[in-house]
Design a protein around this motif. Structure first.
Motif, PDB file in Angstrom:
ATOM      1  N   ALA A  62      -3.801 -12.656 -32.570  1.00 18.55           N
ATOM      2  CA  ALA A  62      -4.864 -13.378 -32.401  1.00 18.55           C
ATOM      3  C   ALA A  62      -4.256 -14.867 -31.755  1.00 18.55           C
ATOM      4  N   ARG A  63      -5.333 -15.675 -31.047  1.00 17.10           N
ATOM      5  CA  ARG A  63      -5.157 -16.818 -30.689  1.00 17.10           C
ATOM      6  C   ARG A  63      -5.277 -17.925 -31.880  1.00 17.10           C
ATOM      7  N   VAL A  64      -4.373 -19.092 -31.899  1.00 13.76           N
ATOM      8  CA  VAL A  64      -4.505 -19.973 -32.667  1.00 13.76           C
ATOM      9  C   VAL A  64      -4.958 -21.161 -32.021  1.00 13.76           C
ATOM     10  N   LEU A  65      -6.363 -21.714 -32.492  1.00 16.86           N
ATOM     11  CA  LEU A  65      -6.749 -22.992 -31.876  1.00 16.86           C
ATOM     12  C   LEU A  65      -6.632 -24.221 -32.839  1.00 16.86           C
ATOM     13  N   GLY A  66      -6.169 -25.333 -32.487  1.00 11.01           N
ATOM     14  CA  GLY A  66      -6.262 -26.493 -33.573  1.00 11.01           C
ATOM     15  C   GLY A  66      -6.188 -27.686 -32.861  1.00 11.01           C
ATOM     16  N   PRO A  67      -6.310 -28.710 -33.679  1.00 11.76           N
ATOM     17  CA  PRO A  67      -6.002 -30.288 -33.350  1.00 11.76           C
ATOM     18  C   PRO A  67      -4.589 -30.373 -32.707  1.00 11.76           C
ATOM     19  N   ASP A  68      -4.441 -31.643 -32.155  1.00  9.96           N
ATOM     20  CA  ASP A  68      -3.164 -32.252 -31.431  1.00  9.96           C
ATOM     21  C   ASP A  68      -2.278 -32.535 -32.508  1.00  9.96           C
ATOM     22  N   ASP A  69      -1.731 -31.687 -33.241  1.00 14.09           N
ATOM     23  CA  ASP A  69      -0.808 -31.921 -34.537  1.00 14.09           C
ATOM     24  C   ASP A  69       0.514 -31.235 -34.502  1.00 14.09           C
ATOM     25  N   GLU A  70       1.710 -31.659 -34.712  1.00  9.60           N
ATOM     26  CA  GLU A  70       2.832 -30.709 -34.565  1.00  9.60           C
ATOM     27  C   GLU A  70       2.741 -30.001 -36.043  1.00  9.60           C
ATOM     28  N   ARG A  71       1.960 -30.416 -36.886  1.00  4.01           N
ATOM     29  CA  ARG A  71       2.243 -29.563 -38.107  1.00  4.01           C
ATOM     30  C   ARG A  71       1.138 -28.474 -38.043  1.00  4.01           C
ATOM     31  N   ILE A  72       0.501 -28.190 -37.141  1.00  7.69           N
ATOM     32  CA  ILE A  72      -0.204 -26.833 -36.837  1.00  7.69           C
ATOM     33  C   ILE A  72       0.696 -25.675 -36.426  1.00  7.69           C
ATOM     34  N   PRO A  73       0.934 -24.731 -37.277  1.00  6.39           N
ATOM     35  CA  PRO A  73       1.849 -23.741 -36.954  1.00  6.39           C
ATOM     36  C   PRO A  73       1.399 -22.721 -35.780  1.00  6.39           C
ATOM     37  N   ALA A  74       2.216 -22.014 -35.019  1.00  4.27           N
ATOM     38  CA  ALA A  74       1.920 -21.099 -34.075  1.00  4.27           C
ATOM     39  C   ALA A  74       0.642 -21.378 -32.973  1.00  4.27           C
ATOM     40  N   ARG A  75       0.337 -22.846 -32.813  1.00  2.00           N
ATOM     41  CA  ARG A  75      -0.852 -23.283 -32.077  1.00  2.00           C
ATOM     42  C   ARG A  75      -0.593 -22.635 -30.614  1.00  2.00           C
ATOM     43  N   ASP A  76      -1.660 -21.970 -30.140  1.00  4.00           N
ATOM     44  CA  ASP A  76      -1.679 -21.752 -28.745  1.00  4.00           C
ATOM     45  C   ASP A  76      -2.436 -22.487 -27.844  1.00  4.00           C
ATOM     46  N   LEU A  77      -3.630 -23.257 -28.371  1.00  3.64           N
ATOM     47  CA  LEU A  77      -4.294 -24.197 -27.780  1.00  3.64           C
ATOM     48  C   LEU A  77      -4.606 -25.298 -28.567  1.00  3.64           C
ATOM     49  N   THR A  78      -4.281 -26.638 -27.960  1.00  3.75           N
ATOM     50  CA  THR A  78      -4.461 -27.768 -28.526  1.00  3.75           C
ATOM     51  C   THR A  78      -5.812 -28.214 -28.284  1.00  3.75           C
ATOM     52  N   LEU A  79      -6.523 -28.897 -28.862  1.00  2.00           N
ATOM     53  CA  LEU A  79      -8.073 -29.026 -28.815  1.00  2.00           C
ATOM     54  C   LEU A  79      -8.298 -30.617 -28.902  1.00  2.00           C
ATOM     55  N   HIS A  80      -9.155 -31.265 -27.995  1.00  3.13           N
ATOM     56  CA  HIS A  80      -9.219 -32.621 -28.159  1.00  3.13           C
ATOM     57  C   HIS A  80     -10.643 -33.095 -28.181  1.00  3.13           C
ATOM     58  N   ASP A  81     -11.060 -34.131 -28.660  1.00  4.77           N
ATOM     59  CA  ASP A  81     -12.462 -34.440 -28.708  1.00  4.77           C
ATOM     60  C   ASP A  81     -13.325 -34.291 -27.449  1.00  4.77           C
ATOM     61  N   GLY A  82     -14.268 -33.930 -27.597  1.00  2.90           N
ATOM     62  CA  GLY A  82     -15.177 -33.620 -26.832  1.00  2.90           C
ATOM     63  C   GLY A  82     -15.139 -32.372 -25.662  1.00  2.90           C
ATOM     64  N   GLU A  83     -13.924 -31.700 -25.871  1.00  2.68           N
ATOM     65  CA  GLU A  83     -13.599 -30.588 -25.190  1.00  2.68           C
ATOM     66  C   GLU A  83     -14.704 -29.426 -25.643  1.00  2.68           C
ATOM     67  N   SER A  84     -14.911 -28.408 -24.865  1.00  2.00           N
ATOM     68  CA  SER A  84     -15.483 -27.155 -25.378  1.00  2.00           C
ATOM     69  C   SER A  84     -14.547 -26.143 -25.123  1.00  2.00           C
ATOM     70  N   VAL A  85     -14.516 -25.139 -26.131  1.00  2.00           N
ATOM     71  CA  VAL A  85     -13.884 -24.150 -26.156  1.00  2.00           C
ATOM     72  C   VAL A  85     -14.882 -22.875 -26.621  1.00  2.00           C
ATOM     73  N   GLU A  86     -14.270 -21.650 -26.057  1.00  2.00           N
ATOM     74  CA  GLU A  86     -15.144 -20.406 -26.274  1.00  2.00           C
ATOM     75  C   GLU A  86     -14.549 -19.372 -27.260  1.00  2.00           C
ATOM     76  N   VAL A  87     -15.500 -19.028 -28.280  1.00  2.00           N
ATOM     77  CA  VAL A  87     -15.009 -18.248 -29.232  1.00  2.00           C
ATOM     78  C   VAL A  87     -16.177 -17.021 -29.480  1.00  2.00           C
ATOM     79  N   LEU A  88     -15.767 -15.848 -29.136  1.00  2.00           N
ATOM     80  CA  LEU A  88     -16.491 -14.779 -29.310  1.00  2.00           C
ATOM     81  C   LEU A  88     -17.589 -14.718 -28.510  1.00  2.00           C
ATOM     82  N   GLY A  89     -17.553 -15.614 -27.229  1.00  2.00           N
ATOM     83  CA  GLY A  89     -18.471 -15.647 -26.244  1.00  2.00           C
ATOM     84  C   GLY A  89     -19.373 -16.752 -26.509  1.00  2.00           C
ATOM     85  N   TYR A  90     -19.138 -17.642 -27.561  1.00  2.00           N
ATOM     86  CA  TYR A  90     -20.029 -18.785 -28.018  1.00  2.00           C
ATOM     87  C   TYR A  90     -19.136 -20.088 -27.642  1.00  2.00           C
ATOM     88  N   ALA A  91     -19.904 -21.118 -27.198  1.00  2.00           N
ATOM     89  CA  ALA A  91     -19.249 -22.350 -26.690  1.00  2.00           C
ATOM     90  C   ALA A  91     -19.152 -23.381 -27.988  1.00  2.00           C
TER      91      ALA A  91
END
Length: 258
Positions: free
Chosen positions: A74-103
């Motif tokens: 599985a893909r790991v999504l999370g905030p911009d923080d080095e303490r998040i393990p195995a993060r594949d996608l770093t997310l920032h305020d105002g961005e949009s990300v698709e999960v299961l086809g939902y924004a």
């Protein structure tokens, strides 16, 4: 239509499980423990864990992420923080990300931690996965942020549509409502909600998700601008005039020792 269920973890955590029956894919929010998720997958063969959504770095929210990623890919999504393990996608305020086809729109909501984010899906019945920032009838403790940051984060969430379903990460509602009633003893909405949640918990049922309209009526941390809350806090701390940050600071300190 995605179905959303709660997987209980630890003493009072909820891992939110989003299920898309069309694709037989799932996503989970804040898996502090991999065991409940793996047990669900074993009991439901043919389903795939696609995404792991993290709101902040605390162990009871990230503890299962690495195991789940290693086991399922599985893909790991999370905030911009080095303490998040195995993060594949770093997310920032105002961005949009698709999960299961939902924004989902990303909202940075610091206060509980410095890098806390929330995931908001806008729809006729919107969804908000807010981790430990906003609780049903309460809010998270301040570990890394300031009272002003947390107050502004809560104001931001309170500004979302009133029909928004609030999926927070802990079953704290009953104790939060007892505090809310101490703050506003004459608020009939709090009394009604306290009786309702008491009956649910006595029957072994959970109290979540909440709805934002209900939070605006009964959550003291979203009501710091109300005269009843300001006067109650002012009497308690012996100061006749308080600015919004002072009201929040005193209210949070009161709850910390309630």
């Amino acid at each position: 239509m995605v179905r959303i269920d709660a997987l209980p973890a630890f003493q009072d955590n909820y891992i939110w499980l989003l299920q898309d029956p069309t694709t037989r894919r799932i996503a989970v929010v804040d898996p502090g423990d991999a065991t409940p998720v793996l047990a669900w997958l074993e009991a439901n063969p043919g389903w795939q864990l696609a995404d792991i959504l993290i709101t902040h770095h605390h162990a009871d929210h990230i503890g299962g992420a690495e195991i789940l990623k290693r086991t399922t890919g599985a893909r790991v999504l999370g905030p911009d923080d080095e303490r998040i393990p195995a993060r594949d996608l770093t997310l920032h305020d105002g961005e949009s990300v698709e999960v299961l086809g939902y924004a989902f729109r990303i909202l940075e909501v610091p206060g509980h931690t410095r890098s806390h984010i929330a995931y908001f899906h806008a729809a006729a019945q919107p969804w908000l996965f807010c981790g430990d920032t906003l609780f049903a009838a309460g809010c998270g403790r301040l570990f890394e942020g300031t009272p002003g940051q947390m107050r502004r984060s809560l104001e931001r969430l309170a500004g979302l549509p009133e029909a928004t379903l609030v999926y927070c990460s802990h079953e704290y509602t009953l104790s939060n409502l007892r505090f809310a009633q101490a703050v506003e003893p004459d608020n009939p909405a709090i009394a009604r909600r306290l009786a309702e949640v008491t009956a649910w918990r006595n029957a072994g049922s959970g109290s979540l998700p909440s709805e934002l309209a209900l939070e605006r009526e009964t959550n003291p941390f979203l009501r710091t601008g109300e005269t009843s809350v300001k006067e109650r806090v002012a009497r308690r701390c012996g100061q006749p005039m308080l600015d919004p940050d002072q009201v929040f600071t005193e209210l949070r300190a009161w709850k910390d020792n309630f």
